[in-house]
Enzyme design. Structure first.
Site, mmCIF file in Angstrom:
data_model
loop_
_atom_site.group_PDB
_atom_site.id
_atom_site.type_symbol
_atom_site.label_atom_id
_atom_site.label_comp_id
_atom_site.label_asym_id
_atom_site.label_seq_id
_atom_site.Cartn_x
_atom_site.Cartn_y
_atom_site.Cartn_z
ATOM 1 N N GLU A 266 131.596 98.677 -49.140
ATOM 2 C CA GLU A 266 131.018 99.482 -50.221
ATOM 3 C C GLU A 266 131.449 98.878 -51.551
ATOM 4 O OE1 GLU A 266 131.893 103.622 -49.809
ATOM 5 O OE2 GLU A 266 131.210 103.664 -47.719
ATOM 6 N N ILE B 64 125.500 93.549 -47.537
ATOM 7 C CA ILE B 64 125.180 93.696 -46.113
ATOM 8 C C ILE B 64 124.308 92.515 -45.659
ATOM 9 C CG2 ILE B 64 124.184 95.190 -44.336
ATOM 10 C CD1 ILE B 64 126.786 96.214 -45.891
ATOM 11 N N ARG C 98 128.780 52.861 -48.348
ATOM 12 C CA ARG C 98 128.922 52.671 -49.783
ATOM 13 C C ARG C 98 129.779 51.439 -50.079
ATOM 14 N NH1 ARG C 98 127.042 53.260 -54.898
ATOM 15 N NH2 ARG C 98 128.662 53.883 -56.379
ATOM 16 N N GLN D 210 134.331 64.441 -53.085
ATOM 17 C CA GLN D 210 135.111 63.411 -53.780
ATOM 18 C C GLN D 210 134.793 62.013 -53.225
ATOM 19 O OE1 GLN D 210 136.922 64.400 -56.289
ATOM 20 N NE2 GLN D 210 137.660 62.380 -56.870
ATOM 21 N N ILE D 211 134.719 61.915 -51.900
ATOM 22 C CA ILE D 211 134.409 60.625 -51.270
ATOM 23 C C ILE D 211 133.016 60.147 -51.697
ATOM 24 C CG2 ILE D 211 133.892 59.541 -49.016
ATOM 25 C CD1 ILE D 211 136.234 61.294 -47.879
ATOM 26 N N GLU E 12 134.273 88.863 -43.848
ATOM 27 C CA GLU E 12 134.887 89.321 -42.585
ATOM 28 C C GLU E 12 136.414 89.229 -42.689
ATOM 29 O OE1 GLU E 12 132.866 88.549 -38.935
ATOM 30 O OE2 GLU E 12 130.937 88.271 -39.943
ATOM 31 N N GLU F 243 143.599 86.560 -47.722
ATOM 32 C CA GLU F 243 144.749 87.434 -47.957
ATOM 33 C C GLU F 243 144.822 88.509 -46.869
ATOM 34 O OE1 GLU F 243 142.434 86.486 -50.314
ATOM 35 O OE2 GLU F 243 143.818 84.935 -50.985
#
Lengths: 254, 379
Positions: free
Chosen positions: B127, B157, B268, B336-337, B363, B367
């Site tokens: 909520e 939702i 690369r 970054q690569i 989900e 923390e």
């Protein structure tokens, strides 16, 4: 209602092949899969069975390690599988594979139609299908990208370099298929789960009859390498002539 | 612990991988840009029997174990984390509670179409004022004859815009605190249920997230799910289950970050050699591969415990915590690569970084996972 046999090879998955820095190709960490065009043959068999009924048996000649391929094959539609296996079968050449298949099929598996992929993903020798037909004394139709079955008559479209040839053949016969013939299904979850319950007939070491000494020996396996060079030419007539000469010398142009 | 996959599991993984390469990879950029729910992909997944896969065949599922299901979530997420999440959220939170707590009648009516992929499920717990603090929920349900009347607002939702069946949590006894919350099954055709706007999100943009408004929403008593007052316990147990799905989603993102980084590092060329020959890049890739292996082991371990009927709350939280934070860390490294190219729209690593962030939040935030883990190891 035709009884169909479809042959498949458990081959190295080319997506896993990584050349070493030395240029050697190591095959010790690669995965295996059903050879690409054999998946088309399995799909063609499944579609024929859906349309006409009958039965489909998948057969492979391999080392016992190829057992993994049976469930994969069975999840793609066949009713049963026949596993001709022997640890000595790790370097069979096509004539030997065809002879083994012919022996087992002649003795144990009644059929109306045999389907094979046009060639395998690894060797692509295109020999097992025609040689198997020869061994069994049945007609063989190659390069097929369309099959229609009418009773015991098979109409096959052969995709040739200069056109399409349509041939009519009476069953029993053997057909080798091209990848254009269909898009192989991706087995659903239930197809995979049910594959475990389908019967597998195992023809073990010594049961296939005959001796099959290794005649093929891989002497070396190397990756092709691309050489990069950075050479600058001036953008004038002389520079262009120099460039053409350099390309000619390197063999890039004739 | 040995997680060698069975032949069946290996085949299922190969098949879902091929499916994703064929049907999901080509549209992943488009559904992200347009925030479009790829229903056509789910129609195929349903046809192939993947929707509802961990539930028994008698209810329309495939009866696989949870480990196989986690592997499938991982593979779909490797291709598109938003699609992987919709699959996992529907199967875990949207369907699981009805299987676990529903009456036989509720299972036949709701679970069967959910498992067959004919209907979509959603889990309406959060909520505006009750996120991690679930007990702060203010949605109420009042008994009125043979019905319950629900009033309140639910937010964030997932599947909200198109779900057919919502599991709604509401307070049935205001004096009973955490034991005063109950669960209800509410269908989308209920005139008391309104779906608010579809939120625009940073990542997993093809997942549809919406607000749900319940105004004098009447549901028959027979549509209460589980026992009265048991809602919070059911919600927490369902989230334990769902967390394995989110951990698997994060593992999929990690795998994709590694896939893309390996590919780019070998292609690369800078300073006349592939950047993958530079130790700076090799170390990033080594750390990525190591964390991927650890995250996958934690996730498969939690799934295996669930399959064996053993407690898995702590392990699911550990898997979700580690996998999500590793996904975030390494999605950033993957960008970054890729350097400047990785920052451009349409590059997969740019999407992976946006998609990874949510795995640390929904989900149960990182923390909240640490609270669960500490609560389990410090008692």
């Amino acid at each position: 209602m035709p009884d169909i046999i479809t042959c498949f090879k458990w081959a190295v998955d080319e997506a896993d092949i990584r050349p070493q820095a030395s240029g050697e190709v190591a095959l010790d960490r690669v995965g295996y899969k059903i050879s690409e065009y054999d998946r088309n043959a399995l799909e063609a068999a499944a579609q024929l069975k859906e349309a006409h009924g009958g039965s489909v048996t998948a057969i492979t000649v391999a080392t016992p390690a190829a057992k993994k391929g049976l469930k994969d094959a069975l999840s793609r539609g066949p009713d049963r599988a026949c596993f001709v296996n022997d640890a000595a079968f790790d370097a069979l050449e096509p004539a030997q594979t065809a002879a083994l298949l012919a022996g087992v099929i002649r003795d144990r598996l009644p059929f109306d139609l045999i389907l094979c992929g046009e060639g395998s993903s690894d060797l692509y020798a295109q020999q097992v299908g025609p040689r198997l037909a020869q061994e069994l004394g049945i007609p063989c139709v190659t390069y097929v990208n369309r099959i229609t079955l009418e009773g015991s008559t098979l109409l096959a479209e052969r995709k040739l370099e200069d056109g399409i040839e349509v041939v009519k053949v009476e069953l029993p016969a053997l057909v080798t298929v091209l990848p254009d013939i269909n898009t192989p299904r991706i087995p659903g979850l239930k197809d995979t789960l049910e594959a475990s319950k389908k019967p597998v007939q195992s023809v073990g070491p010594g049961e296939a009859g005959g001796e099959f000494p290794a005649r093929l020996q891989t002497v070396a396996l190397r990756a092709t390498s691309m050489e990069r060079r950075c050479v600058r030419f001036p953008a004038d007539d002389a520079g262009i002539r120099e460039l053409v000469e350099a390309l000619r010398k390197s063999g890039a142009i004739g | 612990m040995d997680f060698r996959l069975t032949e069946e599991q290996e085949l299922i993984r190969a098949n879902i991988r091929e499916f994703c390469q064929q049907y999901l990879d080509p549209i992943a950029v488009e559904i992200d840009e347009n925030s479009r729910h790829p229903q056509e992909v789910f129609d195929r997944l349903a046809e192939m029997g993947f929707m509802g896969m961990p539930y028994p065949q008698e209810y329309g599922g495939a009866g696989t174990d949870f480990l196989t299901y986690a592997m499938v979530v991982e593979e779909i997420s490797r291709s598109c984390a938003g699609t992987g999440f919709t699959f996992s959220c529907h199967t875990g939170l949207g369907t699981g509670p009805i299987y676990e707590y529903g009456t036989e009648e509720q299972k036949q009516k709701y679970l069967v179409p959910l498992c067959k992929g004919q209907k979509w499920g959603a889990f309406a717990l959060t909520e505006p004022g009750a996120g991690t603090d679930v007990n702060a929920a203010t949605t109420v349900a009042v008994a009125d004859g043979d019905e319950w009347v629900i009033n309140g607002t639910k937010t964030f939702i997932s599947q909200g815009t198109f779900a057919d069946i919502f599991i709604v949590f509401a307070r049935t006894d205001p004096a009973a605190g955490p034991k005063g919350i109950s669960a209800f099954i509410v269908t989308k055709d209920n005139p008391g249920l309104k779906v608010g706007e579809h939120f625009r999100k940073m990542g997993i943009r093809c997942s549809q997230t919406a607000e749900i408004i319940l105004k004098d929403c009447r549901v028959p008593r027979s549509d209460m799910l589980g026992k009265e007052g048991n809602g919070l316990r059911m919600a927490m147990a369902s989230l334990d289950n769902g967390r394995i799905g989110i951990a698997a989603q994060a593992v999929g993102i990690l795998q994709a970050a590694l896939d893309e980084s390996l590919k780019y590092a070998s292609q690369r060329i800078q300073f006349n050699k592939p950047i993958g020959r530079q130790q700076a890049i090799q170390w990033m890739i080594a750390d990525m591969a190591t964390d991927l292996a650890a995250a996958r082991h934690l996730t498969y371990h939690a799934a295996t415990l669930k399959d064996q009927g053993l407690p898995y709350t702590k392990e699911a939280s550990m898997a979700k915590l580690f996998a999500s934070e590793a996904a975030m860390r390494h999605a950033s490294k993957a960008v970054q690569i890729h350097g400047g190219y990785g920052y451009m729209k349409g590059q997969k690593v740019e999407r992976l970084l946006r998609d990874a962030k949510i795995t640390e939040i929904y989900e149960g935030t990182s923390e909240a996972q640490r609270m669960v883990i500490a609560g389990n190891v410090m008692r």
